[in-house]
Design an enzyme around this catalytic site. Sequence first.
Site, PDB file in Angstrom:
ATOM      1  N   GLN A  72      25.593  10.348  80.743  1.00 43.75           N
ATOM      2  CA  GLN A  72      26.765   9.809  81.449  1.00 43.75           C
ATOM      3  C   GLN A  72      27.568  10.838  82.238  1.00 43.75           C
ATOM      4  O   GLN A  72      28.542  10.482  82.904  1.00 43.75           O
ATOM      5  CB  GLN A  72      27.736   9.100  80.494  1.00 43.75           C
ATOM      6  CG  GLN A  72      27.113   7.981  79.683  1.00 43.75           C
ATOM      7  CD  GLN A  72      28.149   7.258  78.866  1.00 43.75           C
ATOM      8  OE1 GLN A  72      29.064   6.654  79.421  1.00 43.75           O
ATOM      9  NE2 GLN A  72      28.029   7.324  77.554  1.00 43.75           N
ATOM     10  N   ASP A  73      27.185  12.106  82.198  1.00 48.67           N
ATOM     11  CA  ASP A  73      27.996  13.101  82.901  1.00 48.67           C
ATOM     12  C   ASP A  73      27.141  14.257  83.413  1.00 48.67           C
ATOM     13  O   ASP A  73      27.507  15.431  83.258  1.00 48.67           O
ATOM     14  CB  ASP A  73      29.104  13.619  81.980  1.00 48.67           C
ATOM     15  CG  ASP A  73      30.253  14.243  82.754  1.00 48.67           C
ATOM     16  OD1 ASP A  73      30.351  14.001  83.976  1.00 48.67           O
ATOM     17  OD2 ASP A  73      31.062  14.958  82.150  1.00 48.67           O
ATOM     18  N   ILE A  74      26.017  13.931  84.050  1.00 53.94           N
ATOM     19  CA  ILE A  74      25.186  14.967  84.659  1.00 53.94           C
ATOM     20  C   ILE A  74      25.882  15.479  85.912  1.00 53.94           C
ATOM     21  O   ILE A  74      26.201  14.713  86.825  1.00 53.94           O
ATOM     22  CB  ILE A  74      23.781  14.422  85.010  1.00 53.94           C
ATOM     23  CG1 ILE A  74      23.036  14.024  83.730  1.00 53.94           C
ATOM     24  CG2 ILE A  74      22.986  15.455  85.808  1.00 53.94           C
ATOM     25  CD1 ILE A  74      22.709  15.186  82.818  1.00 53.94           C
TER      26      ILE A  74
ATOM     27  N   ASN B  62      27.557  20.987  83.920  1.00 55.23           N
ATOM     28  CA  ASN B  62      26.928  20.643  82.646  1.00 55.23           C
ATOM     29  C   ASN B  62      25.465  21.061  82.610  1.00 55.23           C
ATOM     30  O   ASN B  62      24.737  20.718  81.676  1.00 55.23           O
ATOM     31  CB  ASN B  62      27.038  19.143  82.376  1.00 55.23           C
ATOM     32  CG  ASN B  62      28.387  18.774  81.775  1.00 55.23           C
ATOM     33  OD1 ASN B  62      29.068  19.611  81.206  1.00 55.23           O
ATOM     34  ND2 ASN B  62      28.762  17.516  81.907  1.00 55.23           N
TER      35      ASN B  62
END
Length: 216
Positions: free
Chosen positions: A137-139, A143
């Site tokens: 959900q947060d590529i 990250n």
Amino acid sequence: MALTEGLLFAERYNLIRQLGRGGFAEVWLAEDNMTKVQVAVKVYAPETGLDDNGIKLFTQEFSLVFDMNHTNLLRPTHFDCWDRMPYIIMPLIKKGSAFKYITEGKNIPEDEAWKMLHDVAARLAYLHEKTPPLIHQDIKPDNIMIGDNDNYLISDFGVSTHLKSTLRKSISSAFSSAGTIAYMAPERFSEDNTPSMANDIYSLGATAYEMLTGDT
């Protein structure tokens, strides 16, 4: 409790400097006073902390992903809670994240872009094959960490929609909304915005495009 340089966090980790601040957490360079080794400390819900239900949910969810083992996953080495703030200890990644290509104003070379895509896609495939699938959900570039062997590692996995909702309730909207919208798939803004594996693939594509071109 506000996190500051010089603070002895969890009565063990001396905070040296902040490495990053994301949607729900702060990451600090710290020295482990027990081993004298430098580590990265990621603290969730800093300053506000979580209530008992939030801490219970956080602990349950991290127990599901803590033993994940893949070459391209940056795995935490320790999980605990201090002053109602869940935190994880991670190895210090000296080369930083892929975000450096953006902050330094240099586009990623094409051969490196292919390696990054390969490593991150392999990691996503590993998570997506779990039952039920684990959606990151947060590529995004910050990250994606660069390992000592120049391989690419994914951090910040295991934070589900339910857990994000719990964290968001404890953090101001200005803090919790930072840094992710540019990489989110269009369908995440629709009425049915249930996270899916396709969302992660879109975010990886958006990340690669920005790193190759410098455009968002």
